[in-house]
Enzyme design. Structure first.
Site, short mmCIF file in Angstrom:
data_model
loop_
_atom_site.label_atom_id
_atom_site.label_comp_id
_atom_site.label_asym_id
_atom_site.label_seq_id
_atom_site.Cartn_x
_atom_site.Cartn_y
_atom_site.Cartn_z
CG ASN A 10 -25.99 -29.67 -16.42
OD1 ASN A 10 -26.02 -29.62 -17.65
ND2 ASN A 10 -26.72 -30.52 -15.71
CE LYS A 12 -30.00 -28.81 -15.19
NZ LYS A 12 -31.07 -29.06 -14.23
CG HIS A 94 -28.32 -34.30 -14.49
ND1 HIS A 94 -29.69 -34.13 -14.43
CD2 HIS A 94 -27.77 -33.22 -13.89
CE1 HIS A 94 -29.94 -32.98 -13.81
NE2 HIS A 94 -28.79 -32.41 -13.47
CD GLU A 96 -32.44 -32.06 -15.63
OE1 GLU A 96 -31.58 -31.84 -16.49
OE2 GLU A 96 -32.76 -31.23 -14.76
CD GLU A 164 -26.92 -32.25 -9.93
OE1 GLU A 164 -26.29 -31.22 -10.10
OE2 GLU A 164 -27.74 -32.70 -10.74
N GLY A 170 -33.93 -27.69 -10.39
CA GLY A 170 -34.82 -26.85 -11.19
C GLY A 170 -36.09 -26.44 -10.46
CB SER A 209 -31.93 -24.81 -6.70
OG SER A 209 -32.93 -25.39 -7.49
C1 3PY Z 1 -29.52 -27.97 -11.18
O1 3PY Z 1 -28.94 -27.18 -10.42
O2 3PY Z 1 -30.71 -27.83 -11.46
C2 3PY Z 1 -28.81 -29.10 -11.77
O3 3PY Z 1 -29.43 -30.03 -12.19
C3 3PY Z 1 -27.33 -29.07 -11.89
O4 3PY Z 1 -26.85 -30.18 -12.58
#
Ligand code: 3PY
Length: 246
Positions: A10, A12, A94, A96, A164, A170, A209
């Site tokens: 991803n 982003k 997701h 976010e 997640e 992050g 992460s």
């Molecule tokens: C991350 O690893 O920060 C993610 O959000 C993966 O989607």
């Protein structure tokens, strides 16, 4: 049926034409474990660049898709347009997008329904906040997200679930292997509400992460079927994560 290990990248809202070309070249030249299904997800402006230049062994995912067909929806992207561009996957739900863009469980479910019913696979994300974890509500929160999905879809074959935990996204904080395995197992148990077959066959990825150092242990857990990788998917080390089972 054995579940094929799956690694998603991803990107982003990151990258430039030149940095994305570099990632694509790196993946094209790498020796990747053929037992692993790989999907990368660049920002929409770079979807074509990636699809046109990336090896066809790797699929490409959009980071969003709308829940209706082509029409007057300024700023959105349609399933039909993705398919027309050979983009066969989308990441939906997701955290976010759930938090910053305020997408509700219902919106995520409607998008997932439209995508899967019209031939686009979905990496469907779920997970709890730190506050919810500390209040002991992890399974409750994830089950509620799953419940919404179940009320909208009937065909689970085009869905890959990504667990997640929001507190691990992050932040550099990774769930311990035990914490991740515990939630993955709970998700698999929950999927038995749909059917034993869906519970057995659905891939459940861990995200938050993930990097080349922690992927090995996480990938050995019985209910972890791969990863959704954030920042590390922009680096050459993404190849090591894809190859973590080799
Ligand atoms: C991350 O690893 O920060 C993610 O959000 C993966 O989607």
């Amino acid at each position: 049926m054995a579940r094929k290990f799956f690694v998603g990248g991803n990107f982003k809202m990151n990258g430039t034409v030149s940095s994305i070309k570099e990632i694509v070249n790196n993946l094209n030249n790498a020796s990747l474990d053929p037992e692993v299904e790989v999907v990368v997800s660049p920002p929409s402006i770079y979807l074509h660049l990636v699809r046109d230049n990336l090896t066809k062994n790797i699929e490409v995912a959009a980071q969003n898709v709308f829940y209706k067909g082509n029409g007057a929806y300024t700023g959105e992207i349609s399933v039909e347009q993705l398919k027309d561009s050979n983009i066969n996957w989308a990441i939906l739900g997701h955290s976010e997008r759930r938090t910053i863009l305020q997408e509700s469980d219902e919106t995520v479910s409607l998008k997932t329904k439209y995508a899967t019913e019209n031939g686009v696979g979905v990496i469907w994300c779920c997970g709890e906040s730190l506050e919810e974890r500390e209040a002991g509500k992890t399974i409750e929160v994830v089950s509620k997200q799953l419940e919404s999905l179940k009320s909208h879809i009937s065909d689970w074959s085009k869905i890959v679930i990504a667990y997640e935990p929001i507190w691990a996204i992050g932040t550099g904080k990774v769930a311990t292997t035990e914490q991740a395995q515990e939630v993955h197992k709970a998700i698999r148990d929950w999927l038995k509400n749909v059917s034993d077959k869906v519970a057995e066959e659905t891939r459940i990825l861990y995200g938050g992460s993930v990097n080349e150092k922690n992927c090995g242990e996480l990938g050995k857990q019985p209910d972890i079927d791969g990863f959704l990788v954030g920042g590390a998917s922009l680096k050459p080390a993404f190849v090591d994560i894809i190859n973590c089972k080799k």
